[in-house]
Design a protein around this motif. Structure first.
Motif, PDB file in Angstrom:
ATOM      1  N   LYS A  93      -3.247   2.462   3.172  1.00  0.00           N
ATOM      2  CA  LYS A  93      -2.912   3.865   2.884  1.00  0.00           C
ATOM      3  C   LYS A  93      -4.158   4.744   3.020  1.00  0.00           C
ATOM      4  O   LYS A  93      -4.121   5.801   3.654  1.00  0.00           O
ATOM      5  CB  LYS A  93      -2.335   3.965   1.473  1.00  0.00           C
ATOM      6  N   SER A 101       0.826  -1.216   0.000  1.00  0.00           N
ATOM      7  CA  SER A 101       0.000   0.000   0.000  1.00  0.00           C
ATOM      8  C   SER A 101       0.857   1.261   0.000  1.00  0.00           C
ATOM      9  O   SER A 101       0.330   2.352  -0.131  1.00  0.00           O
ATOM     10  CB  SER A 101      -0.920  -0.003   1.212  1.00  0.00           C
ATOM     11  N   ASP A 149      -7.787  -0.621   2.283  1.00  0.00           N
ATOM     12  CA  ASP A 149      -6.391  -0.367   1.946  1.00  0.00           C
ATOM     13  C   ASP A 149      -5.723   0.434   3.072  1.00  0.00           C
ATOM     14  O   ASP A 149      -6.289   1.432   3.548  1.00  0.00           O
ATOM     15  CB  ASP A 149      -6.345   0.422   0.630  1.00  0.00           C
ATOM     16  N   SER A 182       2.394   2.748   2.457  1.00  0.00           N
ATOM     17  CA  SER A 182       1.843   3.635   3.492  1.00  0.00           C
ATOM     18  C   SER A 182       2.888   4.090   4.502  1.00  0.00           C
ATOM     19  O   SER A 182       2.544   4.723   5.495  1.00  0.00           O
ATOM     20  CB  SER A 182       0.678   2.942   4.183  1.00  0.00           C
TER      21      SER A 182
END
Ligand code: NAP
Length: 463
Positions: free
Chosen positions: A453, A317, A451, A319
């Motif tokens: 992120k 992701s 998700d 992130s």
């Protein structure tokens, strides 16, 4: 002058020093970034050296063209590649090192008549054998990494293994006793086939959970094939650098075996001499504590100490930078401390998580390794698991039939509360090893679906 220094000798020395320093910096938590430049210099010096060495003919132009052409292709691939696919790229690169050892061996068969030395033939044979093993092992690992375990049918068992070894010995005997180039090439090709088949038999028997160690082992094998290529080509630089790569690969594999509680012999010989465990892919249908972003925000601000456990989902992701923002915001606004625990096999590459956290400017003093903490470390803390699964699986401790059994995991459930960021409960999205994970059904565990992120961005807006 005591030594007959010349420019080429100096280039070799510079290259070796650059590689030594590259490894040295790589093991430093603060300065590992310099190792990239040093590694580049280490390759640059010998390239210049060999360009100087070649006679100024059309061959030199072809070599320069090939170096530039392949360099540009490599440059484009490295810029374009999604960071989450880097492990696959590295695995494929190992296969090229195997292939180059095979072709160096093949080309040098033609020089045998000139050199007329049995040790030289032995080096060519070994180059083919180890190169083929590295080549096929890398291809198998690549498919395991992209979750297509298409080679498992080749795990045929002990008898085929012994037969293969026997045929390879016969090949070696014939290779060393025959003088005719045509027959030598024929035996070389047979050795290539048998070595590939041996590699298929051994490596396809290994579980997906062994992949991290297999990748670092392939690194060691690729170094070894470079060493043998160095002996064939009488190239000291290749021998020294190949030895550095193979010894660091073997040391890393041994360390990973220790941290995952696996036997190094099992990685070298596959499951040939070991009992096979089976996958526990049964599905537990219990209630999961689903959380919303608001629930997570409230939980977060009710704690003073938070631990983050990153996993492959963080890499997928992308992130890590949002995690770094969250860390700063929580510290500045609520005086909440965040620390990280990194599992040695989190992600898809040794050091994968360390690299991503460093990219997000998260300092090393906040990061703990699995072996530096005890169960008390989690007490009274909140744990945020960002896209990790296998590395927090309690079955690795309690279920003897689980392929992860014996691998030390981060006991996040010993904390006050655990919040897991993941997208769905689809079994095939469960984790790399595809085994059931009972952590999701524990009382002190909640899941924030979606998700990572997107969810982290929402959280940052809320906090
Ligand atoms: P993992 O077991 O692969 O689990 C990844 C988790 O991330 C899954 O639960 C997945 O669930 C979640 N996820 C994926 N994309 C996400 C996203 N965009 N947002 C939120 N969550 C996401 O990873 P791990 O716990 O890090 O364990 C590593 C595994 O890889 C081990 O089994 C290890 O042996 C293996 N391995 C490691 C290496 C190495 O050298 N480190 C190399 C090869 C293999 P959803 O799909 O449902 O979201």
């Amino acid at each position: 002058m005591f030594l007959n220094f010349n420019i080429f000798f100096l280039f070799n020395i510079f290259s070796i020093i650059s590689f030594f320093l590259c490894l040295l910096f790589f093991s430093s938590k603060q300065h590992f970034f310099y190792s990239i430049y040093l590694g580049f210099l280490g390759i640059f010096f010998p390239l210049i050296y060999y360009i100087f060495c070649l006679k100024k003919t059309i061959l030199l132009l072809i070599v320069i063209f090939l170096i530039l052409f392949t360099g540009i292709i490599g440059w484009i691939i490295s810029i374009k590649i999604d960071i989450s696919r880097v492990p696959e790229l590295i695995t494929l690169m190992h296969s090229f090192i195997g292939l180059s050892a095979i072709s160096i061996g093949y080309n040098n068969i033609f020089l045998y008549k000139v050199i007329n030395n049995k040790i030289y033939l032995m080096e060519i044979f070994l180059s083919n054998f180890i190169g083929s093993f590295t080549f096929i092992g890398s291809i198998i690992s690549y498919f395991k990494l992209i979750n297509k375990d298409i080679f498992s049918i080749f795990f045929i068992g002990k008898k085929i293994f012994y037969l293969n070894i026997f045929l390879l010995f016969i090949n070696l005997f014939l290779f060393l006793s025959i003088n005719n180039i045509k027959y030598l090439i024929f035996i070389y090709l047979l050795t290539f086939l048998f070595s590939n088949f041996l590699g298929l038999n051994i490596l396809s028997s290994l579980d997906s959970s062994d992949i991290p160690i297999i990748i670092s082992m392939l690194n060691a094998y690729s170094g070894l094939s470079s060493v043998i290529s160095g002996f064939i080509l009488n190239n000291n630089l290749l021998i020294i650098i190949g030895s550095l790569v193979s010894s660091s690969g073997f040391i890393l594999s041994k360390k990973m075996c220790l941290s995952m509680n696996k036997s190094i012999f099992q990685i070298i010989f596959g499951k040939i001499f070991f009992k096979n465990l089976y996958y526990n892919t049964y599905i537990i249908k219990k209630k999961i504590n689903k959380l919303s972003c608001i629930d997570v925000k409230e939980k977060i601000i009710s704690f003073k100490n938070i631990i983050i456990v990153p996993g492959y989902g963080m890499a997928l992701s992308q992130s890590q930078k949002l995690i770094s923002c969250l860390m700063r915001k929580l510290l500045n606004k609520y005086s909440i401390n965040i620390e990280f625990i990194i599992h040695p096999v989190a992600g898809r590459l040794p050091g994968h998580m360390n690299l991503l956290l460093a990219e997000a400017n998260i300092q090393y003093k906040y990061i703990y390794s699995l072996d530096s903490i005890d169960d008390n470390f989690m007490k009274n803390k909140l744990v945020l698991v960002i896209g990790a699964n296998d590395i927090i699986n309690p079955e690795a401790i309690s279920n003897k039939n689980c392929i992860l059994y014996g691998m030390p995991v981060i006991k996040v459930w010993k904390s006050n509360f655990v919040i897991i960021f993941k997208r769905s409960m689809n079994l095939y999205n469960s984790g790399f090893s595809k085994v059931n994970n009972s952590i999701f059904y524990k009382k002190n565990v909640g899941v924030l679906f979606g998700d990572a992120k997107l969810n982290l961005q929402n959280l940052l807006d809320l906090i």
